[in-house]
Design a protein around this motif. Structure first.
Motif, PDB file in Angstrom:
ATOM      1  N   LEU A 672       0.824  -1.205   0.000  1.00  0.00           N
ATOM      2  CA  LEU A 672       0.000   0.000   0.000  1.00  0.00           C
ATOM      3  C   LEU A 672       0.862   1.261   0.000  1.00  0.00           C
ATOM      4  CD1 LEU A 672      -3.316   0.741   1.597  1.00  0.00           C
ATOM      5  CD2 LEU A 672      -1.448   2.270   2.236  1.00  0.00           C
ATOM      6  N   THR A 673       0.497   2.201  -0.868  1.00  0.00           N
ATOM      7  CA  THR A 673       1.076   3.543  -0.864  1.00  0.00           C
ATOM      8  C   THR A 673      -0.078   4.536  -0.753  1.00  0.00           C
ATOM      9  OG1 THR A 673       1.030   3.651  -3.289  1.00  0.00           O
ATOM     10  CG2 THR A 673       3.066   2.882  -2.255  1.00  0.00           C
ATOM     11  N   SER A 674       0.204   5.696  -0.192  1.00  0.00           N
ATOM     12  CA  SER A 674      -0.896   6.636   0.035  1.00  0.00           C
ATOM     13  C   SER A 674      -0.379   8.039   0.280  1.00  0.00           C
ATOM     14  CB  SER A 674      -1.723   6.177   1.251  1.00  0.00           C
ATOM     15  OG  SER A 674      -0.931   6.260   2.436  1.00  0.00           O
ATOM     16  N   ASP A 675      -1.308   8.974   0.211  1.00  0.00           N
ATOM     17  CA  ASP A 675      -1.029  10.357   0.567  1.00  0.00           C
ATOM     18  C   ASP A 675      -2.337  10.969   1.066  1.00  0.00           C
ATOM     19  OD1 ASP A 675       0.480  12.675   0.885  1.00  0.00           O
ATOM     20  OD2 ASP A 675      -0.080  13.439  -1.089  1.00  0.00           O
ATOM     21  N   TYR A 682     -13.953   1.821  13.307  1.00  0.00           N
ATOM     22  CA  TYR A 682     -15.336   2.166  13.608  1.00  0.00           C
ATOM     23  C   TYR A 682     -16.143   0.902  13.811  1.00  0.00           C
ATOM     24  CZ  TYR A 682     -19.809   4.591  13.441  1.00  0.00           C
ATOM     25  OH  TYR A 682     -21.045   5.088  13.768  1.00  0.00           O
ATOM     26  N   ARG A 683     -16.869   0.856  14.936  1.00  0.00           N
ATOM     27  CA  ARG A 683     -17.728  -0.286  15.250  1.00  0.00           C
ATOM     28  C   ARG A 683     -16.993  -1.608  15.123  1.00  0.00           C
ATOM     29  NH1 ARG A 683     -23.657   0.622  15.267  1.00  0.00           N
ATOM     30  NH2 ARG A 683     -23.899   2.866  15.431  1.00  0.00           N
ATOM     31  N   GLY A 684     -15.763  -1.611  15.654  1.00  0.00           N
ATOM     32  CA  GLY A 684     -15.003  -2.848  15.688  1.00  0.00           C
ATOM     33  C   GLY A 684     -14.347  -3.232  14.386  1.00  0.00           C
ATOM     34  N   ARG A 685     -14.426  -2.379  13.348  1.00  0.00           N
ATOM     35  CA  ARG A 685     -13.802  -2.704  12.063  1.00  0.00           C
ATOM     36  C   ARG A 685     -12.711  -1.687  11.741  1.00  0.00           C
ATOM     37  NH1 ARG A 685     -17.685  -5.418   7.554  1.00  0.00           N
ATOM     38  NH2 ARG A 685     -19.171  -6.447   8.928  1.00  0.00           N
ATOM     39  N   GLN A 686     -11.674  -2.197  11.084  1.00  0.00           N
ATOM     40  CA  GLN A 686     -10.595  -1.335  10.631  1.00  0.00           C
ATOM     41  C   GLN A 686     -10.821  -0.982   9.163  1.00  0.00           C
ATOM     42  OE1 GLN A 686      -8.537  -0.477  13.133  1.00  0.00           O
ATOM     43  NE2 GLN A 686      -9.834  -1.871  14.308  1.00  0.00           N
ATOM     44  N   GLY A 687     -10.431   0.207   8.774  1.00  0.00           N
ATOM     45  CA  GLY A 687     -10.579   0.634   7.396  1.00  0.00           C
ATOM     46  C   GLY A 687      -9.606   1.741   7.066  1.00  0.00           C
ATOM     47  N   ARG A 688      -9.810   2.369   5.944  1.00  0.00           N
ATOM     48  CA  ARG A 688      -8.931   3.461   5.519  1.00  0.00           C
ATOM     49  C   ARG A 688      -9.748   4.446   4.694  1.00  0.00           C
ATOM     50  NH1 ARG A 688      -3.685   5.064   4.830  1.00  0.00           N
ATOM     51  NH2 ARG A 688      -2.902   3.292   6.045  1.00  0.00           N
ATOM     52  N   ASP A 689      -9.406   5.724   4.837  1.00  0.00           N
ATOM     53  CA  ASP A 689     -10.006   6.740   3.982  1.00  0.00           C
ATOM     54  C   ASP A 689      -8.905   7.533   3.286  1.00  0.00           C
ATOM     55  OD1 ASP A 689      -8.981   8.644   5.731  1.00  0.00           O
ATOM     56  OD2 ASP A 689     -10.895   9.145   6.625  1.00  0.00           O
ATOM     57  N   ALA A 690      -9.298   8.400   2.363  1.00  0.00           N
ATOM     58  CA  ALA A 690      -8.376   9.348   1.725  1.00  0.00           C
ATOM     59  C   ALA A 690      -9.102  10.680   1.636  1.00  0.00           C
ATOM     60  CB  ALA A 690      -7.948   8.861   0.342  1.00  0.00           C
ATOM     61  N   ARG A 691      -8.420  11.736   2.010  1.00  0.00           N
ATOM     62  CA  ARG A 691      -9.026  13.055   2.008  1.00  0.00           C
ATOM     63  C   ARG A 691      -8.784  13.747   0.660  1.00  0.00           C
ATOM     64  NH1 ARG A 691      -9.242  13.473   7.732  1.00  0.00           N
ATOM     65  NH2 ARG A 691      -9.498  11.287   8.357  1.00  0.00           N
ATOM     66  N   SER A 692      -9.480  14.833   0.439  1.00  0.00           N
ATOM     67  CA  SER A 692      -9.382  15.578  -0.818  1.00  0.00           C
ATOM     68  C   SER A 692      -7.920  15.852  -1.168  1.00  0.00           C
ATOM     69  CB  SER A 692     -10.138  16.904  -0.693  1.00  0.00           C
ATOM     70  OG  SER A 692     -10.068  17.631  -1.893  1.00  0.00           O
ATOM     71  N   GLY A 694      -5.786  13.493  -1.898  1.00  0.00           N
ATOM     72  CA  GLY A 694      -4.982  12.321  -1.573  1.00  0.00           C
ATOM     73  C   GLY A 694      -5.434  11.085  -2.334  1.00  0.00           C
ATOM     74  N   TYR A 695      -4.934   9.956  -1.916  1.00  0.00           N
ATOM     75  CA  TYR A 695      -5.292   8.678  -2.543  1.00  0.00           C
ATOM     76  C   TYR A 695      -4.743   7.547  -1.676  1.00  0.00           C
ATOM     77  CZ  TYR A 695      -0.456   7.676  -3.720  1.00  0.00           C
ATOM     78  OH  TYR A 695       0.874   7.398  -3.623  1.00  0.00           O
TER      79      TYR A 695
END
Length: 791
Positions: A672-675, A682-692, A694-695
């Motif tokens: 994984l690469t990101s910016d 949230y609610r016991g689950r892991q996840g990922r977001d990207a803000r305006s 980014g990616y």
């Protein structure tokens, strides 16, 4: 006993203690147990033949196989010295390099203490000399192997991050600090190894290296204000507070104690000291060593707050966050309390967590001996630690899966893993004799029924413990030698699940022991040749899961039992077995009591099962947790239950790759690469977001034929839009806005066949629209379309 809960077994020994207290209230007799206790030294204990002795020998062969020079590769290379051997692969070739050497150093000391093998001591002294040379070459006090990945992708000596941090340039995440993977965690492992070697036989050079290393990081931390320190501590730092506390204990230099107390993650530790459970969505093993450090600080300073935090954490985790085998966490993270039944997955019970929980248990027990601590310790030791090492090839598990039908995965003899749990594994299986015998005042306490012989210096005694426990319920302690004969108490632990039903004999004659705090205590004059035996009931019982009485496990004495679902090479695609009926244990018949094997008849659906001890299922598939129904309830639920299972298994069977977003190891495994992108919980689950602006992007495996990409989302997001690209081709624009209130849901994106044709993998890229957010996405999966489907 047919049914119990986690709280009941944890409180069982306390119940026995209350029986003793009631007796004392009448006679006003003082407590017979010591106020504090310490274990007999590991070097004084020798294991007799058993699965535990086998584990130590298997582990010793593993330690012999490892090359100190390969583990020292980066230590020398980054110091400007010529490496003496090539570097290992796996994590040792990543920016967390060096953590394994610290574990290896500790394991060498423990194995020397447990077995007397002088080669272990020779290797440890050699490693210290090599580290001293590398440290002297640098000239700063620093010595290390960790790397740092720069923005251009080049990996360099990780020491370069620390001047940046001192200058206030800090980019800290859960596991990344300025481009290095959990660097202070790695530093802690090296500290621990050095201090263990110093404590093992007084290697003064080891302490000298540790003091100079401690001084280097003291200067780093001195440059930080409190806010900057907390930012740094937001990245995993292991038990670095414990190391500095121990450094103070060895040297008497108070600067180390002050630093130990400053290494304090307020976000995690303040609520625990205040008695608040806010553990949900915290990475589990990141936290446990911090509490071990607090326990050590309390022992040194006597301050109550660190003890409060450590004690509350232990009570909370063992009572509300632990699985039946004693492990905790799903995919490395705590969930909400009493939600274990919702987290029985293929990613349960990281071994490091349990290894460290057992260490914490020993600290708390030493402050006030109580059998309930070893009720937990025994459960975790037998059912998790012993399950985490393959007894033939010495491989270690990372996770110990409790999901029905999932086989364990072990590290291999290729030595290409070096996960954190390989490190804790080589320590765990070096010291199975460390907690059998304890002493306090004039009292000898027996906490684990493991065949062993021990020297008890206080009485110039040699004691021998013979037992086939837990396959049989009897254990016999013999005073093989007792040069200082006389009167003293001998305390034998009565596990909480035994409900006080313990038969005790001295020299073959029944006696009536005194029951107190989970022990049967015999106080008499002892002499050479005396024996004392205890017999405990090993009846089957059903234990409910905290927070959900409809999900149960089956136990026999301390052993978690498992339905044997076949070998790892056998495909498991049947529905999960369920338990049906009012009195399920009536359907169990002992097939081979000597090996704790049972058969069932008429109480499981869809078929009868064979049960065996869970820990022994090294190369087998198991079921441990069972949904329980009445006959009427099963008839109502059967169709829906089986349909849900069939849907989940159908997707799983067609899956080619799964990406657990927001989780450390899966993200590394998938490149994984990101910016401007962040992991979320949230609610016991892991996840990922990207803000305006980014990616985030990652690699997923594919196979020939039509493929479907599936994303998982929370159903109550505010309006947001983002694009999903595969190998730079947009396959979908996803709009989220209150799609499915109160639930997670999946969206499927069929991929054009041309996107995957002739490929083994693709890059999936998630890009938010301007002034919007991508996700959060709580995992992505690539699976084959059903036969006949078209994209």
């Amino acid at each position: 006993m047919l049914r119990s809960s986690r709280r009941e077994w944890m409180q069982g020994a306390a119940g026995v203690a209350l029986m003793g207290m009631a007796t004392r209230a009448v006679g006003a007799a003082p407590s017979i147990l010591p106020a504090k206790a310490e274990p007999l030294p590991l070097s004084a204990v020798r294991l007799r033949p058993s699965v535990y002795a086998t584990a130590v020998e298997t582990n010793r062969r593993y330690l012999y196989r490892l090359s100190p020079d390969r583990l020292l590769h980066n230590f020398r290379a980054y110091a400007g010295l010529e490496p003496k051997a090539e570097i290992y692969g796996g994590w040792e070739s990543d920016t967390i390099a060096g953590h394994t050497l610290g574990h290896y150093m500790s394991a060498l000391v423990l194995t020397w203490q447990q077995t007397g093998d002088t080669e272990m001591r020779r290797r440890a002294d050699y490693i210290v000399a090599e580290l001293a040379e590398a440290q002297a070459k640098r000239g700063t006090g620093y010595v290390g192997a960790l790397g740092r990945k720069r923005a251009d992708g080049k990996v360099v000596d990780g020491e370069e991050i620390f001047p940046e941090i001192m200058a206030g340039k800090i980019k800290s995440g859960g596991f990344d600090l300025n481009g290095s993977w959990s660097p202070l965690y790695t530093v802690h492992k090296l500290f621990a190894g050095l201090l263990d070697i110093h404590g093992g036989w007084g290697n003064a050079q080891a302490l000298d290296v540790a003091v100079k290393l401690g001084g280097y990081f003291a200067r780093v931390f001195a440059a930080l204000d409190d806010a900057q320190m907390q930012t740094v501590l937001g990245c995993e730092y292991g038990g670095l507070n414990e190391s500095y506390a121990e450094l103070y204990q060895r040297t008497g230099d108070r600067q180390w104690l002050a630093l130990a107390e400053r290494i304090y993650d307020r976000k995690v530790l303040d609520p625990l000291v205040a008695g608040e459970d806010k553990l949900a969505n915290f990475h589990a093993n990141t936290q446990v060593p911090k509490l071990i450090g607090l326990a050590r600080i309390h022992e040194i300073t006597g301050k109550p707050e660190p003890a409060k935090g450590a004690s509350f954490f232990w009570e909370t985790v063992t009572g509300h966050h632990s699985y039946v085998i004693g492990g905790n966490a799903d995919r490395e993270y705590f969930s909400e309390p009493d939600t274990i039944a919702r987290h029985v997955t293929d990613q349960t019970c990281e071994h490091c967590n349990t290894y460290n929980m057992m260490k914490l248990t020993r600290h708390l027990y030493g402050w006030q001996p109580d059998g309930r601590y070893f009720d937990y310790y025994e459960r975790a030791h037998l059912n998790h630690a012993m399950a985490a090492q393959h007894p033939q090839n010495g491989g270690f598990t990372y996770m110990t899966p409790l999901m029905s039908g999932v086989a364990r995965e072990f590290s291999t003899d290729k030595d290409d893993a070096f996960w954190c749990c390989v490190g804790s594994g080589m320590e765990a299986h070096a010291k199975h004799g460390e907690s059998i015998f304890w002493q306090g005042g004039d009292t000898l306490l027996v906490n684990l029924y493991i065949p062993a012989e021990a020297r008890w210096e206080k009485r110039s005694a040699v004691v021998t413990l013979d037992t086939a426990y837990p396959m049989e319920g009897q254990a016999t302690l013999s005073f093989t030698r007792l040069d200082r004969a006389g009167r003293f108490p001998l305390a034998l632990r009565v596990p909480g699940w035994a409900n006080g039903q313990a038969q005790v004999e001295v020299n073959g004659q029944a006696v009536s022991p005194r029951f107190e705090r989970g022990y049967a205590v015999v106080d008499r004059r002892w002499k050479t040749g005396d024996t004392v035996s205890i017999r405990l009931p090993l009846d089957l019982r059903v234990e409910t899961t905290p927070g959900d009485d409809s999900v149960v496990a089956v136990l026999r004495g301390p052993m978690v039992m498992a339905a044997d679902l076949g070998g790892r090479e056998d495909k498991w695609d049947s529905p999960d077995p369920v338990l049906v009926g009012v009195n399920p244990l009536a359907g169990f018949t002992a097939a081979d009591p000597a090996t704790a094997r049972y058969r069932t008849a008429g109480v499981f659906r869809p078929a009868d099962l064979s049960f065996v001890p869970f820990y022994s299922q090294y190369d087998r598939r198991s079921a441990v947790y069972f949904k329980r129904f009445t006959e009427a309830g099963w008839k109502t639920q059967e169709a829906a239950f089986l349909a849900d299972q069939a849907r989940a298994r159908d997707i799983a069977a067609r899956s080619v790759d799964v990406m657990h977003l927001g989780e450390m190891q899966p993200e590394r495994d998938h490149g994984l690469t990101s910016d401007i992108s962040y992991p979320v919980s949230y609610r016991g689950r892991q996840g990922r977001d990207a803000r305006s602006g980014g990616y985030f992007e990652f690699t997923m495996a594919v196979r020939p034929g039509p493929m479907i990409l599936q994303g998982t989302y929370w159903g109550e997001e505010r309006a947001r839009d983002f694009d999903i690209l595969v190998d730079n081709v947009k396959v979908a624009t996803q709009h989220l806005e209150n799609d499915k209130p109160g639930a997670f849901f999946d969206v499927e994106y069929p991929l054009p066949p041309a996107l995957t044709a002739g490929k083994k993998s693709v890059r999936v890229r998630i890009v938010p629209h301007d002034r919007s957010t991508a996700g959060p996405i709580f995992g992505m999966r690539l699976f084959a379309a059903k036969a006949g489907a078209t994209a």
